[in-house]
Design a protein around this motif. Structure first.
Motif, PDB file in Angstrom:
ATOM      1  N   GLU A 126     -17.092 -28.031  10.868  1.00 21.73           N
ATOM      2  CA  GLU A 126     -18.058 -27.282  10.280  1.00 21.73           C
ATOM      3  C   GLU A 126     -17.506 -25.988   9.740  1.00 21.73           C
ATOM      4  O   GLU A 126     -16.723 -25.423  10.238  1.00 21.73           O
ATOM      5  CB  GLU A 126     -19.221 -27.020  11.117  1.00 21.73           C
ATOM      6  CG  GLU A 126     -20.291 -27.994  11.503  1.00 21.73           C
ATOM      7  CD  GLU A 126     -21.686 -27.764  12.172  1.00 21.73           C
ATOM      8  OE1 GLU A 126     -21.426 -26.779  12.672  1.00 21.73           O
ATOM      9  OE2 GLU A 126     -22.494 -28.729  12.148  1.00 21.73           O
ATOM     10  N   GLY A 127     -18.106 -25.412   8.639  1.00 25.35           N
ATOM     11  CA  GLY A 127     -17.618 -24.177   7.966  1.00 25.35           C
ATOM     12  C   GLY A 127     -18.314 -23.163   8.994  1.00 25.35           C
ATOM     13  O   GLY A 127     -19.255 -23.184   9.388  1.00 25.35           O
ATOM     14  N   LEU A 182     -15.161 -25.487   1.759  1.00 22.59           N
ATOM     15  CA  LEU A 182     -16.566 -25.649   1.237  1.00 22.59           C
ATOM     16  C   LEU A 182     -16.925 -24.780   0.119  1.00 22.59           C
ATOM     17  O   LEU A 182     -17.797 -24.887  -0.626  1.00 22.59           O
ATOM     18  CB  LEU A 182     -17.529 -25.729   2.378  1.00 22.59           C
ATOM     19  CG  LEU A 182     -17.551 -26.890   3.583  1.00 22.59           C
ATOM     20  CD1 LEU A 182     -18.388 -26.642   4.397  1.00 22.59           C
ATOM     21  CD2 LEU A 182     -17.797 -28.005   2.731  1.00 22.59           C
ATOM     22  N   THR A 210     -23.103 -21.059   9.850  1.00 22.76           N
ATOM     23  CA  THR A 210     -22.210 -22.479   9.888  1.00 22.76           C
ATOM     24  C   THR A 210     -22.792 -23.457   8.618  1.00 22.76           C
ATOM     25  O   THR A 210     -24.049 -23.323   8.466  1.00 22.76           O
ATOM     26  CB  THR A 210     -22.495 -23.169  11.243  1.00 22.76           C
ATOM     27  OG1 THR A 210     -23.846 -23.442  11.384  1.00 22.76           O
ATOM     28  CG2 THR A 210     -22.211 -22.279  12.414  1.00 22.76           C
ATOM     29  N   ASP A 237     -21.077 -29.946   4.869  1.00 26.14           N
ATOM     30  CA  ASP A 237     -21.273 -30.576   3.219  1.00 26.14           C
ATOM     31  C   ASP A 237     -22.119 -31.609   3.518  1.00 26.14           C
ATOM     32  O   ASP A 237     -22.004 -32.876   4.154  1.00 26.14           O
ATOM     33  CB  ASP A 237     -19.727 -30.889   3.222  1.00 26.14           C
ATOM     34  CG  ASP A 237     -19.593 -31.519   1.617  1.00 26.14           C
ATOM     35  OD1 ASP A 237     -20.605 -31.414   1.094  1.00 26.14           O
ATOM     36  OD2 ASP A 237     -18.536 -31.907   1.105  1.00 26.14           O
ATOM     37  N   LEU A 260     -13.572 -16.440   8.518  1.00 19.22           N
ATOM     38  CA  LEU A 260     -13.811 -17.441   7.608  1.00 19.22           C
ATOM     39  C   LEU A 260     -12.876 -18.663   7.938  1.00 19.22           C
ATOM     40  O   LEU A 260     -11.479 -18.558   7.511  1.00 19.22           O
ATOM     41  CB  LEU A 260     -13.566 -16.974   6.218  1.00 19.22           C
ATOM     42  CG  LEU A 260     -13.641 -17.619   4.813  1.00 19.22           C
ATOM     43  CD1 LEU A 260     -15.213 -17.889   4.815  1.00 19.22           C
ATOM     44  CD2 LEU A 260     -13.087 -16.944   3.545  1.00 19.22           C
ATOM     45  N   ASN A 261     -13.333 -19.459   8.864  1.00 17.83           N
ATOM     46  CA  ASN A 261     -12.545 -20.786   8.940  1.00 17.83           C
ATOM     47  C   ASN A 261     -11.861 -21.759   7.751  1.00 17.83           C
ATOM     48  O   ASN A 261     -12.383 -21.486   6.638  1.00 17.83           O
ATOM     49  CB  ASN A 261     -12.980 -21.714  10.189  1.00 17.83           C
ATOM     50  CG  ASN A 261     -14.031 -22.399   9.523  1.00 17.83           C
ATOM     51  OD1 ASN A 261     -14.671 -22.411   8.663  1.00 17.83           O
ATOM     52  ND2 ASN A 261     -14.498 -23.246  10.696  1.00 17.83           N
ATOM     53  N   ASP A 262     -10.847 -22.568   8.189  1.00 19.70           N
ATOM     54  CA  ASP A 262     -10.392 -23.422   6.967  1.00 19.70           C
ATOM     55  C   ASP A 262     -11.475 -24.116   6.463  1.00 19.70           C
ATOM     56  O   ASP A 262     -11.643 -24.422   5.049  1.00 19.70           O
ATOM     57  CB  ASP A 262      -9.544 -24.499   7.674  1.00 19.70           C
ATOM     58  CG  ASP A 262      -8.177 -23.463   8.018  1.00 19.70           C
ATOM     59  OD1 ASP A 262      -8.247 -22.300   7.854  1.00 19.70           O
ATOM     60  OD2 ASP A 262      -7.382 -24.214   8.671  1.00 19.70           O
ATOM     61  N   SER A 263     -12.498 -24.607   7.064  1.00 19.67           N
ATOM     62  CA  SER A 263     -13.420 -25.571   6.508  1.00 19.67           C
ATOM     63  C   SER A 263     -14.495 -24.837   5.695  1.00 19.67           C
ATOM     64  O   SER A 263     -14.824 -25.361   4.500  1.00 19.67           O
ATOM     65  CB  SER A 263     -14.275 -26.278   7.849  1.00 19.67           C
ATOM     66  OG  SER A 263     -13.645 -27.122   8.429  1.00 19.67           O
ATOM     67  N   ALA A 264     -14.982 -23.659   5.940  1.00 19.83           N
ATOM     68  CA  ALA A 264     -15.758 -22.695   5.009  1.00 19.83           C
ATOM     69  C   ALA A 264     -14.804 -22.362   3.798  1.00 19.83           C
ATOM     70  O   ALA A 264     -15.440 -22.362   2.725  1.00 19.83           O
ATOM     71  CB  ALA A 264     -16.115 -21.244   5.787  1.00 19.83           C
ATOM     72  N   GLN A 265     -13.518 -22.154   3.982  1.00 21.64           N
ATOM     73  CA  GLN A 265     -12.697 -21.930   2.735  1.00 21.64           C
ATOM     74  C   GLN A 265     -12.699 -23.213   1.846  1.00 21.64           C
ATOM     75  O   GLN A 265     -12.823 -22.819   0.490  1.00 21.64           O
ATOM     76  CB  GLN A 265     -11.402 -21.444   3.245  1.00 21.64           C
ATOM     77  CG  GLN A 265     -11.163 -20.302   3.885  1.00 21.64           C
ATOM     78  CD  GLN A 265      -9.716 -20.274   4.333  1.00 21.64           C
ATOM     79  OE1 GLN A 265      -8.546 -20.659   3.788  1.00 21.64           O
ATOM     80  NE2 GLN A 265      -9.627 -19.490   5.722  1.00 21.64           N
ATOM     81  N   HIS A 276     -10.353 -22.920  13.348  1.00 27.15           N
ATOM     82  CA  HIS A 276      -9.927 -23.275  12.206  1.00 27.15           C
ATOM     83  C   HIS A 276     -10.044 -24.898  12.186  1.00 27.15           C
ATOM     84  O   HIS A 276      -9.697 -25.523  11.194  1.00 27.15           O
ATOM     85  CB  HIS A 276      -8.735 -22.750  11.887  1.00 27.15           C
ATOM     86  CG  HIS A 276      -8.896 -21.277  11.346  1.00 27.15           C
ATOM     87  ND1 HIS A 276      -9.105 -20.912   9.991  1.00 27.15           N
ATOM     88  CD2 HIS A 276      -8.433 -20.073  12.052  1.00 27.15           C
ATOM     89  CE1 HIS A 276      -9.300 -19.686  10.063  1.00 27.15           C
ATOM     90  NE2 HIS A 276      -8.842 -19.200  11.471  1.00 27.15           N
TER      91      HIS A 276
END
Length: 518
Positions: free
Chosen positions: A210-211, A231, A294, A297, A224-229, A206
């Motif tokens: 990168e997501g 993005l 992965t 942005d 679903l890590n924080d970056s993916a959430q 997290h």
């Protein structure tokens, strides 16, 4: 150790049940036996005749001893109605008081139950000795001490001990085998170490920029890590749900659901971002368990690429004009060397008029100087490629706020570049631009190219692809940038077939967002 504790508890429970059952059985069977012995002793003639004799303890001793010996009881006693012991197999108890609190014998009824005799927990049976009128004259009590737990277990049968021992051995062996299997599967890690690794994994997962999105073989999102959430603009509640059930951009949803065993890289443009995605198959012990995607942005990178494209367009325009001016200077130089001064005058005048016509044709319809300059430059660049770029006579564009003008240049420049590319080499190669700011703003660019296949009309904006088969890897980032800028301004972009053939790209920007932008 926990398994061994469970086994010990189970064995203890089995033993406790067995002891309880044996105790109940002992109490029922031996209680009736004590009553029978007491009744037999009470019915003996000598006992009925001599129980009140002052020397009853000596006279009746053989009879009470015989009753104990034949029945296996521990103590046999005869007491008066007040409970004072007159005869006993234990001489030390003569003269003591027999506990008859719960007994029914003083009231003329046979009874058996628990008694505490000289500190020993015992089972006693008591019966009365009545006269012919039913009056209680004495009480006969026969008692036997309760067996120990070991005696009760032994009394339950040797098989029970065998079964308990066999269960303990099998349980210990099973616990040992289970422990080995767990250690092998967890690579020798203990519970605390596994928990620590899981916490570190979650923290690292997290914290990376990168997501990361993991999807199993059933299409369920497992990671679903924080970056993916951030993005994808979703919450952690998406974990455990199917990709199709999560509110995602259709292009992203299709990419995550498509699976595949190889590696796949793609650029997807959502309504607010440009995402660079990389998907790989995930395996465990040689078995495919899903995919890991992965994402980065690339919105800022796409904007920079758009700016570089704009600079390249300006460079190409300057190069085209330099080439054109060089040809014109060579012509003028040749005429001067030939002494054709009147021809030089006429040639320069014609060039001036043509340049003025192009500038006037644009500036009469477009009041914003930056947009007008772009259109003039693109006209010269398109002409070098053999494409006629014209401005629709019904166009109108007022002066814009500088920030909005920059966005419009990005939209218009990318659409014109794309239209010139596909129109080059076509019969009557032509690109037509129409601008309208009556209600909001509409930017329409029509080309004479082959058009856009219907199945690509959405994908061409989302995935950075192009309808031109001769462009390696696609050059559709310009169209993706058009969609992104349009969305940021609250507008839309779509493509249809042009009436005269080719494609018609139309950008619609709402007036409210334009006013806010200004």
């Amino acid at each position: 150790m926990f398994q061994l504790v469970v086994i010990a508890i189970v064995l203890a429970a089995v033993a406790a049940v067995s002891v309880t059952q044996s105790t109940d059985e002992f109490r029922d069977v031996r209680g009736q036996r004590m009553i029978a012995v007491a009744e037999n002793l009470a019915s003996t003639p000598i006992v009925r005749d001599r129980f009140a004799d002052p020397f009853a303890a000596q006279i009746l001793a053989p009879d009470v001893d015989r009753a104990v010996a034949l029945s296996g009881a521990g103590v046999a006693e005869i007491a008066d109605p007040a409970g004072v012991v007159r005869v006993s197999t234990d001489p030390s108890r003569i003269g003591r008081t027999l506990d008859m609190t719960d007994s029914g014998a003083p009231r003329g009824r046979a009874w058996f139950g628990d008694l505490d005799i000289d500190g020993v927990h015992s089972l006693a049976g008591q019966v009365p000795i009545n006269d012919i009128n039913g009056v209680v004259l004495a009480v006969v009590s026969v008692s036997e001490r309760y067996p120990s737990v070991w005696q009760l277990l032994s009394g339950a049968g040797e098989r029970l001990l065998v079964y308990l021992g066999l269960g303990a051995a099998l349980g210990t062996m099973a616990s040992w085998l289970l422990s080995r299997r767990i250690k092998r599967q967890t690579r020798g890690l203990e519970i605390a170490e596994i928990a620590s690794l899981a916490e570190h994994r979650e923290a690292l997962l997290h914290s990376i920029r990168e997501g990361v999105v993991a999807v199993n073989n059933d299409g369920l999102i497992t990671v679903l890590n924080d970056s993916a959430q951030a993005l994808l603009d979703v919450t952690a509640g998406a974990v455990g749900r199917r990709v199709d059930d999560v509110d995602l951009d259709p292009a992203v949803k299709e990419f995550l659901s498509s699976g595949g065993d190889g590696q796949s890289d793609v650029v997807i443009v959502t309504r607010t971002r440009v995402l660079a995605l990389n998907r790989r198959a995930a395996t465990s012990q040689g078995r495919r368990i899903g995919t890991v995607t992965t994402m980065r942005d690339s919105t800022e990178l796409a904007s920079m690429q758009g700016q570089l494209s704009s600079h390249k367009s300006v460079t190409d325009t300057l190069r085209a004009q330099t080439h054109e001016f060089a040809n014109q200077l060579h012509t003028i130089s040749g005429l001067v060397q030939l002494g054709e001064y009147d021809s030089v005058h006429d040639f320069v005048g014609a060039l001036t008029r043509r340049r003025a016509e192009i500038s006037d044709a644009v500036t009469q319809l477009v009041s914003d100087p930056a947009v007008a300059a772009l259109l003039i430059a693109k006209t010269s660049l398109a002409a070098e490629s053999g494409v006629a770029l014209t401005i629709d006579g019904d166009s109108h564009l007022s002066a814009l706020d500088p920030a909005l003008s920059t966005d419009v240049i990005t939209l218009l420049g990318n659409l014109i570049d794309n239209a010139v590319d596909v129109s080059e080499g076509s019969p009557e190669a032509r690109v037509t631009v129409h601008l309208d700011d009556a209600e909001g703003m509409t930017v329409t660019v029509t080309d004479s190219g082959p058009g856009v296949p219907e199945h690509l009309r959405e994908e061409i904006f989302a995935r950075g692809v192009t309808s031109k088969p001769d462009v390696p890897g696609g050059r559709g980032i310009g169209l993706a940038l058009v969609r992104l800028v349009s969305a940021q301004l609250g507008g839309t972009v779509d493509v249809t077939d042009a009436p005269s053939g080719g494609a018609c790209f139309r950008v619609n920007l709402p007036p409210a967002r334009l006013a806010d932008h200004a």
